[in-house]
Design a protein around this motif. Structure first.
Motif, short mmCIF file in Angstrom:
data_model
loop_
_atom_site.label_atom_id
_atom_site.label_comp_id
_atom_site.label_asym_id
_atom_site.label_seq_id
_atom_site.Cartn_x
_atom_site.Cartn_y
_atom_site.Cartn_z
N PHE C 490 0.79 -1.22 0.00
CA PHE C 490 0.00 0.00 0.00
C PHE C 490 0.83 1.27 0.00
O PHE C 490 0.28 2.36 -0.05
N VAL C 491 2.11 1.13 0.09
CA VAL C 491 2.96 2.32 0.05
C VAL C 491 3.74 2.26 -1.26
O VAL C 491 4.22 1.20 -1.63
N PRO C 492 3.81 3.39 -1.97
CA PRO C 492 4.54 3.35 -3.23
C PRO C 492 5.97 2.89 -3.02
O PRO C 492 6.61 3.21 -2.02
N ALA C 493 6.46 2.12 -3.98
CA ALA C 493 7.81 1.57 -3.85
C ALA C 493 8.83 2.69 -3.82
O ALA C 493 8.68 3.72 -4.46
N ASP C 494 9.88 2.48 -3.05
CA ASP C 494 10.92 3.50 -2.96
C ASP C 494 11.79 3.43 -4.20
O ASP C 494 12.16 2.37 -4.66
N SER C 495 12.12 4.57 -4.66
CA SER C 495 13.09 4.60 -5.74
C SER C 495 14.46 4.73 -5.11
O SER C 495 14.61 4.98 -3.93
N GLU C 496 15.45 4.51 -5.92
CA GLU C 496 16.80 4.74 -5.45
C GLU C 496 16.91 6.21 -5.06
O GLU C 496 16.37 7.08 -5.71
N PRO C 497 17.57 6.49 -3.99
CA PRO C 497 17.63 7.88 -3.58
C PRO C 497 18.41 8.76 -4.54
O PRO C 497 18.25 9.97 -4.54
N SER C 498 19.22 8.15 -5.35
CA SER C 498 20.03 9.01 -6.22
C SER C 498 19.68 8.76 -7.67
O SER C 498 19.28 7.68 -8.07
N ILE C 499 19.81 9.81 -8.45
CA ILE C 499 19.55 9.64 -9.87
C ILE C 499 20.79 9.13 -10.58
O ILE C 499 20.73 8.63 -11.70
N ALA C 500 21.91 9.26 -9.91
CA ALA C 500 23.15 8.84 -10.56
C ALA C 500 23.17 7.33 -10.76
O ALA C 500 22.59 6.58 -10.00
N ALA C 501 23.83 6.92 -11.80
CA ALA C 501 23.86 5.51 -12.13
C ALA C 501 24.69 4.76 -11.10
O ALA C 501 25.71 5.26 -10.60
N THR C 502 24.20 3.58 -10.73
CA THR C 502 24.94 2.76 -9.80
C THR C 502 25.90 1.87 -10.59
O THR C 502 25.49 1.27 -11.57
N PRO C 503 27.08 1.76 -10.15
CA PRO C 503 27.97 0.83 -10.85
C PRO C 503 27.46 -0.58 -10.66
O PRO C 503 27.03 -0.96 -9.58
N SER C 504 27.49 -1.34 -11.69
CA SER C 504 27.00 -2.71 -11.57
C SER C 504 28.05 -3.56 -10.86
O SER C 504 29.17 -3.13 -10.60
N ALA C 505 27.67 -4.77 -10.56
CA ALA C 505 28.52 -5.61 -9.72
C ALA C 505 29.92 -5.84 -10.30
O ALA C 505 30.91 -5.71 -9.57
N PRO C 506 30.04 -6.15 -11.59
CA PRO C 506 31.40 -6.35 -12.12
C PRO C 506 32.26 -5.10 -11.97
O PRO C 506 33.44 -5.19 -11.63
N ASP C 507 31.63 -3.96 -12.16
CA ASP C 507 32.39 -2.72 -11.97
C ASP C 507 32.97 -2.63 -10.58
O ASP C 507 34.11 -2.23 -10.38
N LEU C 508 32.14 -3.02 -9.65
CA LEU C 508 32.57 -2.94 -8.26
C LEU C 508 33.80 -3.79 -8.03
O LEU C 508 34.73 -3.38 -7.36
N ARG E 210 22.26 11.16 -1.55
CA ARG E 210 22.83 11.54 -2.83
C ARG E 210 23.37 10.34 -3.59
O ARG E 210 23.24 10.27 -4.81
N ALA E 211 23.94 9.41 -2.86
CA ALA E 211 24.64 8.34 -3.55
C ALA E 211 23.85 7.04 -3.58
O ALA E 211 24.07 6.20 -4.45
N GLY E 212 22.95 6.85 -2.64
CA GLY E 212 22.12 5.66 -2.65
C GLY E 212 22.78 4.42 -2.13
O GLY E 212 22.26 3.33 -2.29
N THR E 213 23.89 4.56 -1.51
CA THR E 213 24.54 3.38 -0.95
C THR E 213 25.34 3.79 0.26
O THR E 213 25.61 4.97 0.48
N PHE E 214 25.67 2.79 1.05
CA PHE E 214 26.48 3.07 2.23
C PHE E 214 27.88 2.50 2.07
O PHE E 214 28.75 2.77 2.87
N ASN E 215 28.02 1.66 1.07
CA ASN E 215 29.26 0.92 0.95
C ASN E 215 30.43 1.84 0.58
O ASN E 215 30.35 2.64 -0.33
N PHE E 216 31.53 1.68 1.30
CA PHE E 216 32.68 2.56 1.07
C PHE E 216 33.19 2.45 -0.37
O PHE E 216 33.40 3.46 -1.05
N ALA E 217 33.33 1.22 -0.81
CA ALA E 217 33.90 1.05 -2.14
C ALA E 217 32.99 1.64 -3.20
O ALA E 217 33.42 2.37 -4.10
#
Lengths: 166, 103, 513, 492, 631
Positions: C490-508, E210-217
């Motif tokens: 009943f609560v709208p789903a949360d969006s990512e707090p940031s508009i910036a792109a998240t690096p995907s797992a391989p990037d990490l 701002r960043a959407g994550t807590f992870n340092f890396a």
């Protein structure tokens, strides 16, 4: 103005005058006397309305029985002495105000003509048969209930006014 | 019927009597007189009923009046009995003294 | 399995009726019955929790019988993640409440009857899927609470200058006032939708402009019970006057009914209304948090300190609700659970020493930790939990509330979050002060008659509650996973707090190298 | 019914058999007392109570009749039967009370029972009334009997005072009623409700002012019976002063009778002019709620408190009537049903306590929970039920009434105001009802000696308590009955 | 070190499934398990409790060492091993993960190494205390929390352990809870650091939003692409730094640290020298990528650090409590470290942190040894001439002192040298402050040594009973002394963290000056205090009013007390009064009285008079008729 009208005005005014005197008089005996007169004039009005049987009942029951009861109680209690006090101004003002307001409203209401939604049949003449017959046909139930009511009244009066308790 | 009288005449008279009755109940302190005023009320109703009955040409009004008279009589009997009992107990029938229960 | 839910709810009530038939001079049997009933209830609840489908967001174990077909109302029970959590709360607190009730020594029969009825009423509210029964159970707490406090309670004189009769009267009137206000809103919903089935109701949307005024009816109506500022003044006084188990139940569970009502009914049924009133709710939440915290700073009676503290904590719950996002509302639900356990624990501990000292005036107590080390340790842990120490469930839930409120994004909510975060300092201030004054410092010889909890039976309720707090604190997903699913319905789903792109797992991974 | 016109009198007799039974039993009491007075004052009361209870059971075997009897004056529909059973129930309990109370009646114990029976006959009739003439007569039967009953303790000033007040104000309101009937009769030419309704519907336009005038005056009389503002003024004094069984009968029987009439008149004869009386009742309901509940706050006499409380409850029920929908009517019926149990329970307990303490002051109920757990519990539960707290029946009664009002509010927003007033009233009322609860459980008695409770009393108390709790939890039987009864009016 | 053996053992370990990552979990949780076992199972058996606690930290130390060696030898890259701790929607994914980069490994070694020494020392120090088991439980809990901070890979996790560290320090400082001052000190420490935590929490929230994550890396990778404005960046940096201000006791939240000396001495050594207070600096280094881009934040950090350093140093010269002097010294050194971070040198800061951990722990434990010997006497003016009585304590204490003062070739010299050089390059005012601090450090430490260990014994009775501490206490002293000597050699530590930035060539003059300053400080101290009957009088006379200020710690405590009392107290009182008088009396009371009055008014109609009643009925009828019909 025919005699009918004249009688109406006479009975009405006399009756209202008696009514006024009933409540304006300090002596209850006098009040009672005027009440008798009122009942009688009322019976006159009933006659004018061609309710002969009712008029007769009115005189018999009211003027005859009820008023005797009143007078009897007044005499029995000998309350002249206690009812000598003055009227209370507030009560008088209030009573008159409510009475006048009521009349004023009634006048306004009656200024709109009354058209009965359902007219009746033949003219009424107030004869005995006309009135009494329904009692034993249409109105048997209320009639019986009234009988029970009188029984209640009887029992009640006996209980309440017995001098000695059992 | 050449009478100039209309239903309203009777109704006004009845209304005036009724108003007198109400005023009497309010003004008077003597239980007996109050009771008389109450009887005036009933009589006013009777008058109105009979007038209606007459002008509507329906008998039911008169029947009701009959019941009213009968009941009024019973009521008076009971009422006077109570007043007598009251007098016996308090030696007064002034309603002003009937204020032990209030507020 | 489904019918077990109904049994868990109604078993205490059945026990209450059974207790009615017991002779009054057998208090031990009645006490045993109460423990048995609440204990079995708790066990059933745990079984249900174990069998709860953690991947389903809807109601489970739904089971019911038609009750008033003319109103379309049925006695129907079912739980989703939210109510499952709170049912667990009732189970734990009522069981522990029955344990600590052994301090009662007069009119035990009536006491346990009322206690059991209260338990059933509360768990019924959490589990029912019917608007009518929701309200029925909701209000059913009034009589038992009134009597429990009025007959078995005590209120030492203090600067409040009130008697326990005043306290209980005030409490009852507040509860009822809120309840009838909520009733108007609930009936409006019922009139519009024509059904009392909560499951069905979620599909019947109330017109927007109607929502605008029905929502505050529910919000403030339930807010009374949840001690929303400025309708909170009944609560510290009421707890102070209540006997131990009653304050445990009241602060721990009953109060949560209010917040539960908002979450269960007001948010899903009146979403637009909720959005419209969220800002006001956030502001009131700040008042709850800081104002009540500051008032608590000036209190000298242990129960008043904890009482105001609980008012303060309800503010976090309101803030979480006002955030209207999955994190915030889930946090609020979890905080209801955590604070419920914590409040019950604290009141239980206070009851333990108050029963012996007949004094809970903080400056009068000193160095109790020497004489009652077990209680002292538990109290320190409870206080730490209350002030949001990680490791306890309270921290997780408060964190979620902060995240949710901050995530809401508007300046108002940012400020509110700042207030809320500051609130944990205020909380720590008065709680540590109270512990420092009464448990630490030089031991006062006048308390040398104190006896610590030594037997298993004495220690058990406190240990159990602490264990629950720690378990959830260490592994919050035990509850948050099921809560968030239900909240998300009943609560709208949360969006990512940031508009910036998240690096995907391989990037990490690359970054790591 | 037309098919049975030939032997209509059989059906008529069938319809009034309960009334006849009661009247005959009442007369038998009088006769037996006259010729063979019993020494034990209570026995006859318990016997009569048993008889009425049997009649109550018997009434469940009666079948409602379609159409009207006695030339359209009388109905034996589900609505009538609902109320008849209610009155019989009330009478049973009141007779138990009267038997308990009888030692305090100086003279005429048998007559007291008989008068109660006659009064109940009037009430049974009222349940079936379908004509203004019968209405008036039956109403007067009840009222006049109450004049006597209220002043029955004629050596005691309070009783006499209560009797006199009830007498004068009752007669005044009778005058209004009659006057109003006259105008209704005069403007519509009928006294029969069905005909009246037909005439009014056929009218198509606003009825004449004089008709409205008459209607208002009739409502005045009925408002007096149910103690609605502005005709509530007698209630506290009379409740306080009258002998307690009479007060109970006033509170339960007379009030229910007033509501029976009000419902019958408004929803049959006057239904077509609902747009006139609806708003009026809306206002009166709100005023009554506030008056009754506010006035009760400072009271310290429990009977007087219940007098104010009965005004308040009239307000709640007026809410249902003002709502004017099917839900509202059935809610009122349900409310009256549960209110009977609740109030009777309270009065039973009060009689049992005052028989020992001799005081009606709330303070004299201190420590009742310890002196007599059953009386304490009964009084406390009834107070809570009056306040409308679950799981007691009063809660569901109020719940329905609020539901009705709010349903109506969907079309007319003014009704929300009424709902809010009702809500405020609930809170206020809880305050003074809890005041009684506080005395019972939280205050210590000066004299802690236990209070004896006789067996019939105990039985009656159990019946009431079981009903209060039972109807609070499993409402369906009474709800169904009330809905069946309300169906008579064919509302939506 | 035999590399072959090492290689073999590492390979063996990994073959058997004991990956380094797995051992990280053991490193972290062993102390917690010990704490839980002590609390739940063995509170009555003191020996077992101590064994559990010491065993746990020894295990952690051994594994940390193993981890370090594996890294040093095999250069095995750390693989993130995480648990999804809290997942709510897409927005909140909080994991519980480990980070084992060189920074963490260094800190692990410091914490477990120094911790182990202190645990062992406690065995002797706490002997006979009724709360012996409790002490070790708390100590283990603290170790667990501290290790958690070190190993955290995200902000929430670090915050969690941050708070836990606060809580366990609360328990340890208030360990002797019956002493009011100890109980107060614990409370003060917890609350003061918590104020810092508020800022940190807000910083975390702001960054997360701002960043959407807590992870340092992840954050480090994302930060440049977020396009944060300098203002926001500075705000985040400063807010995060606030946490460090609290935990590392920087101005203005430094007041708790000296009071924390109410705790048992091992606690002071562990918490307030080696680990907890270092957590702030460690955290700043951990998130240096966040702070370094913001010049504003750096500036603020550097100045706060500098001010703390010099202010604490000045206060230290006028203290009389053996541990308090060390406490202010700690403050001062922490100020150094923070300043260094602010000057853009996290590596140097970590270097100093490491060396400081060794010698400051050593100093505290030495002080503890003295205190125990004198039956819990802490006033330096009641000591004197102890060097003969307790030689090990004296010599190790002296080593610590020299290291702290930065006398070559002890470790302190190297780390401090790096800092001073950095300051010299970056900021002249800060350099002057730092060098002054260095002078003062040598001076007050000289004062302490001279007063405590030399001169005439001032309390004959306790002097006579004084004796060298048992082996469990002296062994850790020796161990730490060794570390204090060697830790700085060859710049091993900074090398490990990554090469130091090239600081350029410095003149011999500068280097010489840096060596001369502490020596000068000792000289001054010696001239004043190396006497049979030393006294503060000459300094007092020289400093005049300043002495009073210094002696009273610049009246910070008084100022805060005033603020707490008058600001917060006033707000609280206002709220309380509002609650009681406005809300309850006026609001609710008014409402109830108003309702009651209304009730009383309503019933005034009930006059009892029949005429009145009749009037009201009549009035009611006419009014109703008027309203419905006539109108």
């Amino acid at each position: 103005m025919n005699i009918h009208d004249a009688l109406f005005w006479f009975f009405s005014i006399a009756m209202l005058a008696c009514g006024l005197l009933v409540i304006a008089n300090r002596n209850p005996v006098t009040s009672a006397m005027f009440l008798v007169l009122l009942f009688v004039f009322m019976a006159g009005l009933f006659l004018l309305l061609e309710a002969i049987f009712i008029a007769a009942i009115q005189v018999l029951v009211y003027a005859g029985a009820v008023m005797v009861l009143f007078l009897f109680v007044i005499m029995l209690l000998d309350i002249k002495a206690s009812e000598r006090r003055k009227f209370k101004i507030l009560g008088v003002v209030g009573g008159i105000a409510v009475g006048l307001a009521f009349v004023w409203e009634l006048v306004i209401i009656l200024s709109q003509p009354i058209e009965p939604l359902a007219g009746g049949g033949a003219e009424l003449h107030g004869g005995l048969e006309e009135v009494v017959k329904p009692f034993f046909a249409h109105y048997m139930l209320p009639f019986e209930v009234t009988a029970l009511l009188l029984l209640v009244a009887m029992v009640g009066v006996v209980l309440l006014s017995k001098k000695e308790l059992k | 019927m050449t009478s100039a009288l209309t239903l309203n005449h009777y109704l006004i008279v009845s209304g005036l009597l009724f108003a007198l009755g109400i005023a009497g109940v309010i003004i008077r302190r003597n239980a007996l007189v109050i009771y008389m005023a109450l009887e005036m009320n009933l009589n006013a109703a009777n008058l109105a009923l009979i007038a209606f009955s007459k002008f509507n040409r329906i008998i039911d009004g008169q029947i009701l009046v009959f019941f009213i008279i009968a009941i009024a009589a019973a009521e008076v009997a009971v009422g006077l009995a109570i007043i007598v009992a009251l007098y016996r107990r308090k030696q007064s029938i002034s309603v002003d003294e009937l204020t032990t229960m209030r507020l | 399995m489904d019918i077990l839910l109904g049994i868990a709810v109604l078993l205490p009530l059945a026990a209450a009726f059974l207790a009615f038939l017991f002779p009054a001079n057998k208090p031990k049997a009645i006490r045993a019955l109460a423990m048995f009933a609440t204990g079995v209830s708790l066990l059933i609840t745990l079984v249900l929790f174990a069998n709860f489908n953690r991947h389903e967001s809807g109601y489970q174990f739904v089971h019911g019988i038609s009750w008033l077909p003319t109103y379309g109302c049925s006695l129907k029970f079912g739980v989703d993640g939210i109510s499952m959590t709170l049912l667990l709360l009732v189970g734990f607190v009522s069981f522990c409440g029955a344990f600590v009730s052994s301090e009662i020594h007069e009119r035990e029969k009536e006491y346990y009857i009322l206690f059991l009825a209260l338990t059933s009423g509360i768990s019924g509210t959490f589990c029912t899927l019917d608007l009518f029964f929701f309200y029925f159970f909701y209000e059913m707490a009034v009589i038992p609470m009134y009597l429990l406090i009025g007959v078995w309670g005590s209120l030492p004189p203090g600067k409040h200058g009130r008697t326990k009769e005043y306290a209980t009267m005030k409490l009852t009137l507040y509860l009822t006032a809120g309840a009838v206000l909520a009733l108007i809103g609930l009936l409006a919903i019922y009139s519009i939708s024509g059904t009392t089935d909560i499951e069905k109701l979620q599909h019947n949307w109330v017109a927007t402009n109607t929502q605008m005024w029905v929502f505050p009816c529910l919000l403030f109506g339930f807010g009374f019970l949840a001690s929303m500022w400025p309708f909170h003044t009944w609560s510290p006084l009421g707890y102070a006057a209540a006997p131990t188990a009653a304050s445990m139940m009241h602060a721990g569970v009953l109060k949560k009914l209010g917040a539960y009502g908002i979450i269960r009914l007001a948010l899903p049924l009146l979403p637009q209304g909720a959005r419209h009133w969220a800002n006001l709710l956030a502001i009131l939440a700040c008042f709850n948090i800081l104002y009540a915290g500051w008032v608590a700073l000036t209190q000298k009676d242990w129960k008043f300190v904890i009482g105001y503290s609980s008012v303060s904590h309800m503010g976090y719950i309101f803030l979480g609700i006002a955030a209207l996002n999955v994190v915030g509302v889930s946090g609020a639900v979890l905080l209801m659970f955590a604070h419920g356990i914590m409040a019950a624990l604290t009141f239980g501990l206070i009851g333990f020493f108050y029963h012996q000292t007949h004094n809970r005036f903080v400056p009068d107590l000193s160095g109790l930790a020497r004489k009652i080390p077990f209680i002292g340790v538990c109290m320190v842990m409870a206080v730490m939990a209350s002030s949001g120490l990680p490791g306890f469930a309270n921290f997780v839930s408060e964190l979620m509330v902060f995240l949710g409120a901050w995530h809401q994004g508007s300046t108002l909510f940012r400020v509110a979050t700042i207030c809320a975060v500051w609130g944990i300092v205020v909380t720590a201030t008065y709680l540590l002060w109270a512990v420092r004054m009464s448990f630490f410092g030089p031991f006062d010889e006048k308390w040398s008659m104190l006896k610590d909890a030594v037997t298993f039976k004495q220690k058990f309720p406190y240990a159990l509650l602490l264990a629950v707090l720690l378990t959830v604190g260490f592994y919050p997903r035990l509850l948050t996973d099921i809560i968030k699913q239900s909240v998300a319905t009943f609560v709208p789903a949360d969006s990512e707090p940031s508009i910036a792109a998240t690096p995907s797992a391989p990037d990490l991974a690359k970054v790591q190298e | 019914m037309t098919g049975f016109i030939g032997n209509a009198w059989i059906w008529n007799l069938y319809a009034v058999q309960l009334e006849c039974l009661l009247a005959i039993w009442g007369i038998l009491i009088l006769l037996s007392d006259a010729f063979a007075p019993t020494s034990n004052r209570r026995t006859i009361g318990y016997m009569t109570a048993g008889f009425v209870a049997a009649a109550l059971l018997y009434s469940f075997f009666l079948v409602p009749l379609q159409g009207s009897l006695f030339n359209g004056m009388y109905r034996l529909d589900t609505f009538a039967l609902y109320f008849k059973r209610l009155f019989l129930l009330a009478l049973t309990m009141v007779l138990v009370m009267a038997a308990e109370f009888s030692p305090r009646i100086e003279s005429g114990v048998a007559e007291f029972y008989a008068l109660l029976m006659f009064c109940a006959v009037g009430m049974l009739l009222i349940a079936s009334v379908n004509d203004f003439i019968l209405l008036f007569v039956a109403l007067e039967l009840v009222t006049i009997t109450f004049y006597v009953l209220a002043s029955y303790l004629r050596r005691q000033i309070p009783s006499l005072e209560a009797g006199t007040k009830y007498l004068i104000l009752g007669a005044l309101s009778s005058g209004f009623t009659v006057y109003g009937i006259a105008y209704i009769f005069g403007t519509t030419g009928t006294t029969n409700f069905d005909t009246l309704s037909r005439h009014l519907s056929a009218l198509g336009a606003q009825p004449p002012l004089a008709f409205t005038f008459g209607m208002l005056l009739v409502l005045t009389g009925l408002g007096f019976k149910i103690a609605s503002v502005p005709f509530q003024i007698w209630a506290p004094d009379v409740y306080q002063g009258a002998p307690t069984p009479v007060t109970a009968f006033l509170a339960v029987g007379s009030k229910a009778a007033g509501f029976a009439l009000l419902l019958r008149v408004l929803f049959t004869g006057l239904m077509p002019v609902q747009y006139i009386w609806g708003p009026l009742l809306l206002v009166l309901a709100g005023a009554t709620l506030l008056y009754g509940n506010l006035g009760a706050i400072p009271q310290h006499n429990i009977k007087r408190l219940l007098g104010y409380s009965s005004i308040g409850h009239a307000g709640y029920m007026l809410m249902g009537i003002a709502a004017g929908n099917a839900l509202g009517v059935s809610a009122v019926l349900f409310y009256l049903g549960q209110y009977a149990f609740t109030n009777l329970c309270a009065f039973l307990a009060i009689i049992a306590v005052t028989a020992v303490t001799g005081s009606d002051e709330i303070a004299s109920f201190s420590g009742l929970g310890k002196r007599s757990p059953i009386l304490g519990l009964a009084l406390f539960l009834s107070m809570m039920s009056l306040a409308g707290v679950p799981p007691l029946s009063g809660f569901f009664g109020k719940f329905q009434l609020f539901a009705a009002v709010i349903r109506r509010a969907q079309t007319d927003g003014h009704y929300y105001v009424l709902a809010v007033i009702g809500a405020v009233a609930v809170v206020i009322s809880l305050y003074f009802y809890l005041g009684v609860g506080r005395a019972i459980y939280m205050q210590e008695a000066e004299d802690p000696s236990p209070i004896p409770v006789s067996k019939p009393m105990r039985l009656a108390l159990y019946v009431c308590m079981v009903a209060m709790i039972g109807l609070g939890i499993y409402q369906l039987p009474l709800v169904n009955a009330s809905i069946m009864a309300a169906k008579v009016f064919g509302l939506h | 070190m035999n590399h072959w053996l090492l290689n073999y053992s590492v390979d063996w370990g990994m073959r058997n499934g004991h990956t380094p990552i797995c051992s990280v979990w053991i490193i972290l949780f062993a102390p917690l398990v010990a704490a839980a076992l002590i609390a739940l199972v063995t509170p009555k058996w003191k020996g077992v409790s101590a064994a559990l606690s010491i065993g746990a930290i020894a295990l952690s130390f051994a594994l940390s060492m193993g981890l370090f060696l594996v890294f040093a030898v095999k250069h095995i890259a750390h693989q993130p091993h995480t648990i999804q701790w809290l997942v709510v929607g897409d927005a909140v994914r909080i994991e519980f993960g480990m980070i084992t980069d060189p920074l963490a490994m260094l800190m692990l070694l410091v914490v477990t190494g120094v911790g182990l020494a202190i645990h062992v020392y406690s065995l002797g120090y706490m002997k006979g205390d009724p709360g012996f088991s409790r002490f070790f439980a708390c100590l283990s809990l603290f170790t667990f929390s501290m290790l958690g901070i070190v190993l955290s890979n995200n902000f929430i996790q670090i915050f969690i352990f941050w708070e836990l560290v606060g809580a366990s320090s609360y328990l340890l400082i208030g360990f002797w809870f019956e002493k009011p001052s100890a109980a107060e000190a614990g409370k003060k420490a917890f609350l003061t650091t918590r104020i810092g935590d508020v800022g940190m929490m807000l910083g975390i929230l702001l960054l997360w939003s701002r960043a959407g994550t807590f992870n340092f890396a992840e954050l480090q990778a994302k930060l440049p692409s977020l396009g944060l404005s300098p203002g926001i960046l500075a705000l985040i940096g400063v807010l995060i730094f606030t946490g460090a201000v609290g935990k590392s006791a920087q101005v203005p939240l430094h007041v708790w640290l000296p009071d924390a000396m109410e705790g048992p001495t091992p606690v002071s050594a562990l918490i307030h020298a080696a680990t907890m207070v270092a957590a702030g600096v460690y955290m700043l280094c951990r998130v240096s990528w966040l702070i370094l881009p913001s010049a504003t934040a750096l500036h603020l950090i550097a100045w706060i650090g500098g001010i703390t350093a010099i202010m604490a140093a000045t206060i230290a010269i006028a203290q009389n409590d053996i541990k308090r002097i060390l406490a202010y010294s700690t403050l001062s050194q922490l100020g150094y470290m923070v300043m260094t971070v602010g000057l853009g040198g996290p590596t140097q800061a970590m270097f100093h942190l490491t060396t400081h951990a060794f010698f400051k722990a050593l100093l505290f434990l030495g002080a503890g040894s003295v205190i125990v010997a004198l039956h819990h006497e802490q006033d330096i003016w009641k000591m004197g001439g102890l060097w003969k009585k307790m030689p090990i304590t004296f010599w190790t204490f002296l080593i610590g002192t020299l290291a702290l003062a930065g006398v070559p070739p002890l470790s302190g010299f190297y780390s401090k040298d790096e800092i001073l050089l950095l300051a010299f390059e970056k900021s002249t005012p800060l350099f002057i402050m730092a060098i002054t601090t260095a002078f003062l450090t040598a001076y007050y430490m000289g004062r302490e040594v001279f007063v405590v260990f030399f001169g005439q014994p001032r309390d004959r009775h306790s002097y006579d009973h004084a004796h060298e501490s048992p082996l469990v206490m002296t062994l850790p002293l020796i161990f730490l002394a060794l570390l204090s000597i060697v830790a700085g050699w060859h710049g091993r530590v900074p090398d490990f963290l990554g090469a130091l930035p090239e600081t350029g060539h410095h003149s011999v003059l500068l280097t010489g000056g840096l060596i001369a300053v502490p020596l000068f400080g000792f000289l001054v101290a010696a001239t004043i205090y190396w006497k049979p009957e030393p006294s503060d009088a000459p300094v007092k006379a020289a400093l005049g009013q300043l002495w009073t200020w210094v002696e009273n710690k610049y009246y910070f405590d008084e100022l805060y007390a005033w603020i707490v009392k008058y600001v917060q107290g006033t707000i609280a009182t206002i709220c309380d009064l509002f609650d009681r008088w406005i809300l309850q009396r006026l609001g609710i009371g008014g409402l109830s009285v108003g309702t009651g009055l209304l009730g009383r008014t309503v019933r005034l109609l009930q006059t009892g008079s029949i005429s009145g009643y009749a009037f009201l009925v009549g009035l009611g009828v006419t009014v109703i008729i008027y309203c419905v019909v006539v109108r």
